[in-house]
Design a protein around this motif. Structure first.
Motif, mmCIF file in Angstrom:
data_model
loop_
_atom_site.group_PDB
_atom_site.id
_atom_site.type_symbol
_atom_site.label_atom_id
_atom_site.label_comp_id
_atom_site.label_asym_id
_atom_site.label_seq_id
_atom_site.Cartn_x
_atom_site.Cartn_y
_atom_site.Cartn_z
ATOM 1 N N GLN A 229 -9.473 8.816 -13.229
ATOM 2 C CA GLN A 229 -9.116 8.663 -12.014
ATOM 3 C C GLN A 229 -8.356 6.547 -11.851
ATOM 4 O O GLN A 229 -9.162 5.793 -12.354
ATOM 5 C CB GLN A 229 -9.589 8.368 -10.469
ATOM 6 C CG GLN A 229 -9.419 8.531 -9.382
ATOM 7 C CD GLN A 229 -8.686 9.087 -8.979
ATOM 8 O OE1 GLN A 229 -8.835 10.486 -9.505
ATOM 9 N NE2 GLN A 229 -7.634 8.999 -7.812
ATOM 10 N N PRO B 43 -5.689 2.053 -6.960
ATOM 11 C CA PRO B 43 -4.194 2.249 -5.829
ATOM 12 C C PRO B 43 -3.469 0.975 -6.214
ATOM 13 O O PRO B 43 -3.810 0.504 -7.464
ATOM 14 C CB PRO B 43 -4.691 1.327 -4.174
ATOM 15 C CG PRO B 43 -6.104 1.504 -4.560
ATOM 16 C CD PRO B 43 -6.534 2.294 -6.031
ATOM 17 N N ASP C 297 -0.840 -2.490 -6.957
ATOM 18 C CA ASP C 297 -1.348 -2.952 -6.082
ATOM 19 C C ASP C 297 -0.338 -4.433 -7.039
ATOM 20 O O ASP C 297 -0.258 -5.108 -8.083
ATOM 21 C CB ASP C 297 -2.562 -4.003 -6.604
ATOM 22 C CG ASP C 297 -2.669 -5.147 -5.507
ATOM 23 O OD1 ASP C 297 -1.672 -5.343 -5.340
ATOM 24 O OD2 ASP C 297 -3.985 -5.860 -5.883
ATOM 25 N N ASN D 28 3.806 0.525 -18.776
ATOM 26 C CA ASN D 28 2.564 1.194 -19.592
ATOM 27 C C ASN D 28 2.998 2.281 -20.139
ATOM 28 O O ASN D 28 1.976 2.355 -20.600
ATOM 29 C CB ASN D 28 2.248 2.146 -18.295
ATOM 30 C CG ASN D 28 1.194 2.952 -17.986
ATOM 31 O OD1 ASN D 28 -0.022 2.426 -18.465
ATOM 32 N ND2 ASN D 28 1.522 4.486 -17.472
ATOM 33 N N SER E 33 -9.350 -0.104 -21.321
ATOM 34 C CA SER E 33 -10.063 -0.741 -19.114
ATOM 35 C C SER E 33 -9.428 -0.613 -17.826
ATOM 36 O O SER E 33 -8.074 -0.939 -18.472
ATOM 37 C CB SER E 33 -10.550 -2.118 -19.775
ATOM 38 O OG SER E 33 -9.226 -2.828 -19.651
ATOM 39 N N ARG E 34 -9.783 -0.357 -17.482
ATOM 40 C CA ARG E 34 -9.942 -0.369 -15.738
ATOM 41 C C ARG E 34 -8.773 -1.859 -15.192
ATOM 42 O O ARG E 34 -8.121 -1.415 -15.392
ATOM 43 C CB ARG E 34 -10.414 0.082 -14.844
ATOM 44 C CG ARG E 34 -11.276 0.858 -14.983
ATOM 45 C CD ARG E 34 -13.021 0.828 -14.439
ATOM 46 N NE ARG E 34 -13.248 2.464 -14.603
ATOM 47 C CZ ARG E 34 -14.078 3.719 -13.622
ATOM 48 N NH1 ARG E 34 -13.794 3.172 -12.445
ATOM 49 N NH2 ARG E 34 -13.982 4.870 -13.629
ATOM 50 N N ARG F 33 -4.955 -1.540 -16.868
ATOM 51 C CA ARG F 33 -5.021 -0.053 -16.391
ATOM 52 C C ARG F 33 -4.163 -0.533 -15.264
ATOM 53 O O ARG F 33 -2.959 0.297 -14.941
ATOM 54 C CB ARG F 33 -6.061 1.555 -16.671
ATOM 55 C CG ARG F 33 -5.429 2.465 -15.953
ATOM 56 C CD ARG F 33 -6.313 3.956 -15.683
ATOM 57 N NE ARG F 33 -7.699 3.314 -16.718
ATOM 58 C CZ ARG F 33 -8.767 4.049 -15.973
ATOM 59 N NH1 ARG F 33 -8.493 5.182 -15.210
ATOM 60 N NH2 ARG F 33 -9.194 4.898 -17.077
ATOM 61 N N ARG G 71 -0.308 -0.408 -14.270
ATOM 62 C CA ARG G 71 0.356 1.236 -13.477
ATOM 63 C C ARG G 71 0.772 0.156 -12.090
ATOM 64 O O ARG G 71 0.649 1.203 -11.081
ATOM 65 C CB ARG G 71 -0.450 2.353 -13.678
ATOM 66 C CG ARG G 71 -0.308 3.347 -14.517
ATOM 67 C CD ARG G 71 -1.562 4.473 -14.696
ATOM 68 N NE ARG G 71 -0.183 4.913 -13.911
ATOM 69 C CZ ARG G 71 -1.077 6.125 -14.144
ATOM 70 N NH1 ARG G 71 -2.420 6.589 -13.577
ATOM 71 N NH2 ARG G 71 -0.069 6.931 -13.138
ATOM 72 N N ASP H 272 3.450 1.841 -10.371
ATOM 73 C CA ASP H 272 3.932 3.185 -10.467
ATOM 74 C C ASP H 272 3.842 4.100 -9.338
ATOM 75 O O ASP H 272 2.660 3.625 -8.340
ATOM 76 C CB ASP H 272 2.449 3.839 -10.623
ATOM 77 C CG ASP H 272 2.478 4.687 -11.684
ATOM 78 O OD1 ASP H 272 3.460 6.227 -11.028
ATOM 79 O OD2 ASP H 272 2.045 5.913 -12.968
ATOM 80 N N ARG I 127 3.740 6.792 -8.031
ATOM 81 C CA ARG I 127 2.692 7.932 -7.864
ATOM 82 C C ARG I 127 1.610 7.568 -7.786
ATOM 83 O O ARG I 127 0.648 8.361 -7.074
ATOM 84 C CB ARG I 127 2.844 8.944 -8.821
ATOM 85 C CG ARG I 127 4.007 9.011 -9.421
ATOM 86 C CD ARG I 127 4.137 9.989 -11.066
ATOM 87 N NE ARG I 127 3.825 8.741 -11.735
ATOM 88 C CZ ARG I 127 3.731 8.818 -13.187
ATOM 89 N NH1 ARG I 127 3.520 9.836 -13.535
ATOM 90 N NH2 ARG I 127 3.477 7.712 -14.263
ATOM 91 N N PRO J 4 -1.550 5.814 -4.658
ATOM 92 C CA PRO J 4 -1.918 4.878 -3.295
ATOM 93 C C PRO J 4 -1.218 4.058 -2.985
ATOM 94 O O PRO J 4 -1.787 3.115 -4.213
ATOM 95 C CB PRO J 4 -2.162 6.085 -2.873
ATOM 96 C CG PRO J 4 -3.450 5.708 -4.065
ATOM 97 C CD PRO J 4 -2.736 6.126 -4.917
ATOM 98 N N ALA K 34 -2.279 -0.855 -2.880
ATOM 99 C CA ALA K 34 -3.718 -0.090 -2.843
ATOM 100 C C ALA K 34 -3.683 -1.023 -0.647
ATOM 101 O O ALA K 34 -2.291 -1.608 0.263
ATOM 102 C CB ALA K 34 -4.021 -1.707 -2.812
#
Lengths: 174, 336
Positions: free
Chosen positions: A19, A22, A24, A108, A157-158, A161, A165, A168, A170, A172, A174
């Motif tokens: 997942q 959002p 930002d 990305n 790592s998050r 990632r 993005r 991005d 696509r 939602p 923030a």
């Protein structure tokens, strides 16, 4: 409540791991992205050193690898082969260098491409090690393997990632 | 029953951060309505997201192998093996275990409110032991008036500074705090008070804005939840194997300290107590420290705090509107 009430499972869906958060656009560059880009540059540096070492010992390498074939080391083709190898290696290193910079800037797709190649490289080394063909010692093998794995950890790592993005459309907002 | 106003900005913001998280878990309140800003409940996964999920797990497994290789290598290098062993520990404590914890806790730790914050690895962190009523500006003003300092963001520079100040025992009053998560979000604000100029010891408290329309277990409505603990020393956690702050086991002392400093600084602040709110919760935090609490949850009412008056003498920046002159109040929205 009019909605169906379902029993909540005792675990969260593993798809949470895929997942994306959002987007930002104001996000600051995280440490993980900086480390990932720095490690890619380090790999370029290691590759450069390797190419230089290869060029310095080219005749030995040729004699070593092809000792079955009677190769004349004075043959100009041997020197041309070296230039060919250096050109290919150099182009790959330049591409890797550009990818490192693009990752630092927060794109990305270079991040994904670099991780795909690191995954292939790590998997290949692992299979060779598992099959027992290759011993991994504290030499260049472990060094390059560690670089690849650290690149994977940093770029997957998050934080990295989310930064890659952050624009991005696509995701939602923030 | 609880319900979320369909398209209020607040619910879009908080629900949008964690589509499957708290709102859905607490009764499916975001199942419809604000589809413009929230991912639909039935999620679609792009190739990109699937690749990211794969790489996340693959990197974790690969790092386990790297740790194993380093460990086996460290035995074959005599005295130099000690350096390799240190590399093994660094890889294990700071790369392998966090990634494995992250993967496993994502699946095994239920993602709803249970009175505990979670660390960035997904482990259970400091207990939620304080609730507040009031808006952003009132919180910042009240904390500034009570002589609390906003913590710096965690960056390479501030991390280096906290390591150096700990080693040299120099004061670092705005030292960053590690991120903790509640409602699937990092804290909105973190405050601290250094003790005796020693960066190893400090009071600190983190604040999270509650999602719009969210109610505490038992039905009370609050605007903020906070987790306050006292860092008593820096040491090696036997749980995560990382060097971290050790927290004082009696979290009630710190909770009462926060309430006392707030009420002492501004007589307009009142406090009510939800008795035995968390008596049923007990355990360790993410660093493996034990915690003790009487279970009471004080609800600090800041709604009577006069923002301009309270904030201007202590910290002018805190009084400015969000997005104002680069000061404390400019970081809003929870993901600086």
């Amino acid at each position: 409540m009019s909605r169906d009430v379902a029993k909540r499972p005792a675990f969260e869906p593993p798809s949470e791991l895929a997942q994306a958060g959002p987007r930002d656009p104001r996000m600051h560059r995280p440490v993980a992205t900086v480390m990932g880009a720095a490690l890619v540059l380090l790999r370029v540096l290691a590759g450069t050193v390797w190419l230089i070492a290869l060029a310095a010992n080219w005749n030995d390498v040729i004699a070593d690898q092809l000792d079955d074939l009677a190769i004349d080391l004075d043959d100009p083709a041997v020197g041309e082969a070296l230039w060919f190898v250096l050109a290919i290696g150099g182009v790959l290193l330049v591409i890797d260098l550009v990818f490192g910079v693009l990752i630092y800037l927060g794109l990305n797709w270079p991040r994904i491409v670099v991780m795909v190649f690191s995954t292939l490289s790590i998997s290949g080394t692992f299979l060779a090690w598992w099959a027992g063909d290759q011993t991994i010692t504290l030499d260049q093998t472990l060094f390059t393997l560690a670089l690849d794995i650290l690149i994977m950890l940093a770029l997957s790592s998050r934080a990295a990632r989310a930064y890659a993005r952050r624009n991005d459309p696509r995701l939602p907002p923030a | 029953m609880m319900s979320v106003p369909p398209s209020s900005p607040g619910s879009a913001e908080h629900g949008g951060r964690r589509p499957s998280g708290y709102d859905a878990g607490m009764g499916g309140a975001d199942a419809g309505g604000n589809g413009a800003t929230i991912e639909p409940v039935r999620r679609r996964f792009s190739l990109n997201a699937l690749l990211d999920g794969f790489f996340f797990v693959f990197a974790g497994l690969a790092s386990v192998w790297l740790a194993y290789l380093l460990l086996t290598e460290s035995f074959s290098f005599g005295w130099w093996g000690i350096l390799v062993f240190i590399a093994f520990w660094l890889v294990l404590a700071y790369l392998v275990l966090p990634r494995l914890h992250r993967i496993l806790t994502t699946i095994y730790v239920p993602d709803y409110f249970m009175g505990r914050t979670r660390t960035s690895d997904g482990l259970l962190g400091d207990p939620v032991n304080l609730a507040l009523l009031g808006d952003d500006a009132q919180l910042l003003a009240a904390m500034a008036a009570a002589k609390w300092t906003r913590a710096d963001e965690v960056t390479l520079r501030s991390s280096w500074r906290i390591v150096m100040s700990t080693l040299t025992r120099r004061s670092y009053d705005e030292a960053p705090v590690s991120p903790l998560f509640l409602f699937g979000r990092k804290q909105d604000y973190a405050f601290q008070q250094e003790v005796e100029g020693n960066p190893a010891k400090r009071h600190h408290v983190r604040f999270w804005r509650c999602p719009e329309g969210w109610l505490l277990p038992g039905g009370a409505r609050v605007d903020w939840l906070a987790a306050g603990t006292f860092d008593r020393a820096v040491g090696l956690s036997l749980f995560t194997l990382q060097v971290t702050h050790k927290i004082d086991a009696d979290t009630d002392v710190e909770r009462n300290h926060i309430v006392a400093t707030l009420t002492a600084a501004d007589p307009a602040i009142t406090v009510s107590v939800l008795a035995d709110f968390s008596t049923g919760y007990h355990s360790r935090n993410g660093g493996g420290d034990t915690i003790r609490t009487d279970g009471d949850l004080p609800v600090v009412d800041l709604r009577a705090v006069a923002v301009a008056d309270a904030a201007s003498p202590a910290e002018p920046a805190a009084a400015s509107a969000p997005g104002g002159a680069g000061g404390a109040a400019s970081v809003t929205g929870g993901t600086p």
